[in-house]
Design a protein around this motif. Structure first.
Motif, PDB file in Angstrom:
ATOM      1  N   LEU A  46      -3.643  -3.382   2.770  1.00 10.66           N
ATOM      2  CA  LEU A  46      -4.991  -3.115   3.269  1.00 10.66           C
ATOM      3  C   LEU A  46      -4.956  -2.151   4.452  1.00 10.66           C
ATOM      4  CD1 LEU A  46      -6.635  -6.671   3.149  1.00 10.66           C
ATOM      5  CD2 LEU A  46      -7.117  -4.740   1.658  1.00 10.66           C
ATOM      6  N   SER A  47      -3.993  -2.329   5.340  1.00  9.80           N
ATOM      7  CA  SER A  47      -3.926  -1.482   6.527  1.00  9.80           C
ATOM      8  C   SER A  47      -3.623  -0.033   6.174  1.00  9.80           C
ATOM      9  CB  SER A  47      -2.859  -2.017   7.495  1.00  9.80           C
ATOM     10  OG  SER A  47      -3.160  -3.334   7.904  1.00  9.80           O
ATOM     11  N   LEU A  48      -2.707   0.188   5.243  1.00  6.50           N
ATOM     12  CA  LEU A  48      -2.347   1.557   4.867  1.00  6.50           C
ATOM     13  C   LEU A  48      -3.520   2.281   4.214  1.00  6.50           C
ATOM     14  CD1 LEU A  48       1.279   1.050   3.479  1.00  6.50           C
ATOM     15  CD2 LEU A  48       0.597   2.033   5.681  1.00  6.50           C
ATOM     16  N   ASP A  49      -4.197   1.606   3.279  1.00  5.60           N
ATOM     17  CA  ASP A  49      -5.326   2.252   2.611  1.00  5.60           C
ATOM     18  C   ASP A  49      -6.535   2.358   3.532  1.00  5.60           C
ATOM     19  OD1 ASP A  49      -4.159   2.755   0.059  1.00  5.60           O
ATOM     20  OD2 ASP A  49      -4.301   0.619  -0.381  1.00  5.60           O
ATOM     21  N   ALA A  50      -6.710   1.394   4.433  1.00  7.57           N
ATOM     22  CA  ALA A  50      -7.799   1.496   5.401  1.00  7.57           C
ATOM     23  C   ALA A  50      -7.555   2.647   6.371  1.00  7.57           C
ATOM     24  CB  ALA A  50      -7.955   0.188   6.165  1.00  7.57           C
ATOM     25  N   ALA A  51      -6.292   2.909   6.692  1.00  8.16           N
ATOM     26  CA  ALA A  51      -5.981   4.041   7.573  1.00  8.16           C
ATOM     27  C   ALA A  51      -6.420   5.355   6.939  1.00  8.16           C
ATOM     28  CB  ALA A  51      -4.482   4.064   7.871  1.00  8.16           C
ATOM     29  N   ALA A  52      -6.292   5.463   5.596  1.00  8.91           N
ATOM     30  CA  ALA A  52      -6.772   6.675   4.912  1.00  8.91           C
ATOM     31  C   ALA A  52      -8.287   6.802   5.035  1.00  8.91           C
ATOM     32  CB  ALA A  52      -6.354   6.628   3.442  1.00  8.91           C
ATOM     33  N   PHE A  53      -8.993   5.679   5.033  1.00 10.90           N
ATOM     34  CA  PHE A  53     -10.442   5.707   5.204  1.00 10.90           C
ATOM     35  C   PHE A  53     -10.818   6.146   6.616  1.00 10.90           C
ATOM     36  CE2 PHE A  53     -14.172   3.323   6.761  1.00 10.90           C
ATOM     37  CZ  PHE A  53     -15.156   3.842   5.938  1.00 10.90           C
ATOM     38  N   PHE A  54     -10.093   5.630   7.600  1.00  8.26           N
ATOM     39  CA  PHE A  54     -10.418   5.948   8.987  1.00  8.26           C
ATOM     40  C   PHE A  54     -10.001   7.360   9.386  1.00  8.26           C
ATOM     41  CE2 PHE A  54     -10.230   1.195   9.428  1.00  8.26           C
ATOM     42  CZ  PHE A  54     -11.597   1.039   9.617  1.00  8.26           C
ATOM     43  N   GLU A  55      -9.293   8.072   8.519  1.00  3.27           N
ATOM     44  CA  GLU A  55      -9.047   9.483   8.767  1.00  3.27           C
ATOM     45  C   GLU A  55     -10.315  10.315   8.604  1.00  3.27           C
ATOM     46  OE1 GLU A  55      -5.955  10.672   6.158  1.00  3.27           O
ATOM     47  OE2 GLU A  55      -4.371   9.587   7.226  1.00  3.27           O
ATOM     48  N   ASP A  56     -11.244   9.830   7.774  1.00  6.62           N
ATOM     49  CA  ASP A  56     -12.501  10.536   7.547  1.00  6.62           C
ATOM     50  C   ASP A  56     -13.676   9.900   8.283  1.00  6.62           C
ATOM     51  OD1 ASP A  56     -11.413  12.446   5.637  1.00  6.62           O
ATOM     52  OD2 ASP A  56     -11.254  10.748   4.248  1.00  6.62           O
ATOM     53  N   VAL A  57     -13.597   8.610   8.556  1.00  4.74           N
ATOM     54  CA  VAL A  57     -14.672   7.885   9.232  1.00  4.74           C
ATOM     55  C   VAL A  57     -14.093   7.238  10.482  1.00  4.74           C
ATOM     56  CG1 VAL A  57     -16.402   6.070   9.035  1.00  4.74           C
ATOM     57  CG2 VAL A  57     -15.808   7.439   7.029  1.00  4.74           C
ATOM     58  N   SER A  58     -14.734   7.465  11.606  1.00  7.67           N
ATOM     59  CA  SER A  58     -14.214   6.909  12.852  1.00  7.67           C
ATOM     60  C   SER A  58     -14.375   5.391  12.870  1.00  7.67           C
ATOM     61  CB  SER A  58     -14.943   7.520  14.057  1.00  7.67           C
ATOM     62  OG  SER A  58     -16.303   7.122  14.068  1.00  7.67           O
ATOM     63  N   ILE A  59     -13.450   4.744  13.537  1.00  4.94           N
ATOM     64  CA  ILE A  59     -13.492   3.290  13.634  1.00  4.94           C
ATOM     65  C   ILE A  59     -14.748   2.829  14.369  1.00  4.94           C
ATOM     66  CG2 ILE A  59     -12.313   1.262  14.571  1.00  4.94           C
ATOM     67  CD1 ILE A  59      -9.682   2.638  14.160  1.00  4.94           C
TER      68      ILE A  59
END
Length: 311
Positions: A46-59
């Motif tokens: 989950l963390s690895l794939d979520a990191a890809a999401f947060f590359e485009d959307v800020s936390i």
């Protein structure tokens, strides 16, 4: 007279026994390590794939945003969180009173014959597929609530929440009844000896003595409610709405979206892999995992804090 012992030789080979014990220990350790490995694997994935999401959307925009419309690039998680918490809160209002009352009856009032019938009947509810609950909420519960005068839309939060509450009643009642049954009979007899009625013993002695197990059942049942998917997808809809504290009933009477249904929507939509819409389900999953983990940690703390030890 013979001096030989006639007693049976109950000793075993110490070498062979030690080998077996080491094998048992390794097997049990492997099972325990597997559960930890699976949990760690889920967190890492989950963390690895979520990191890809947060590359485009800020936390910050994800955690503080109040609009969720993934197809338009709006990824504020709060409408999903409030929808999930609304379902959880309403389901708790259904499951906790009914489940606790059922547990008190089974533990303190029911005969052995009645308990042998009622407890399995309650636990059957836990074995019903959740898609059946969703169908019942959509086809029967919503029209019935509309017939009694509630201004509900076809897909609404109230019906889904009530049905989720019905689904988790067996977890509350079964675990609470086990906790109450573990209370020593000496405490009950002491209460009766002081002139207390059965109701006073049940509410004043048994429930306080079993409070750690009862609270643990509440937390575990609500964790189950938070992770429910099919009921909310079928009966609640997939329209994310921010909770409005000035009109809470309006939120209940309209469609909504929980975190789990948003993940289903992300999987079943036309979003392709590599897009923020696709990776959003991993960010939601990580958030949901953190919430359920916190609730289970709270359950363990409450159990340890209020656990009674009897000799």
């Amino acid at each position: 007279m013979s001096t030989e012992s006639t007693s049976a030789d109950l000793t075993r080979s110490s070498r062979g026994q030690a080998t077996k014990e080491r094998l048992y220990q390794m097997l049990l350790f492997g099972c325990a390590a597997l559960t930890v490995f699976v949990t760690a694997g889920i967190i890492v994935t989950l963390s690895l794939d979520a990191a890809a999401f947060f590359e485009d959307v800020s936390i910050s925009s994800f955690l503080t945003g109040t609009e969720w419309e993934s197809s338009h690039g709006q990824f504020g998680v709060w409408p999903l969180v409030t929808g999930t918490l609304t379902v959880t809160a309403v389901s708790a209002m259904v499951a906790i009173p009914i489940g606790t009352a059922a547990a008190v009856y089974l533990s303190e009032y029911a005969s052995e014959r009645m308990r042998a019938v009622l407890k399995p009947a309650l636990e059957i509810l836990a074995g019903i597929p959740t898609v059946v609950y969703g169908y019942l909420a959509l086809v029967y519960l919503t029209p019935w609530l509309q017939a009694i005068g509630l201004d509900l839309t076809l897909f609404n939060t109230l019906s889904a929440s009530i049905m989720v509450g019905i689904m988790i009643i067996p977890m509350v009642s079964s675990l609470s009844e086990d906790a109450m049954s573990a209370v020593p009979d000496d405490l009950r007899q002491a209460g009766y000896g002081l002139g207390a009625t059965k109701f006073e013993v049940s509410t004043g002695i048994v429930i306080p003595a079993a409070i750690s197990g009862i609270f643990a059942s509440y937390i575990l049942a609500l964790s189950r409610a938070i992770g429910e998917t099919m009921i909310v997808v079928m009966a609640m809809g997939m329209q994310a709405r921010m909770f409005d504290p000035t009109d809470p009933f309006g939120h209940l009477f309209q469609s909504g979206e929980t975190m789990t249904s948003a993940m289903v929507h992300a999987v079943t939509s036309d979003a392709t892999g590599g897009t923020p819409e696709f990776y959003s389900m991993f960010a939601i999953g990580l958030t949901l995992f953190a919430i359920t983990f916190a609730m289970n940690l709270l359950s363990n703390r409450i159990t340890a804090r209020y656990e009674e030890e009897y000799e």
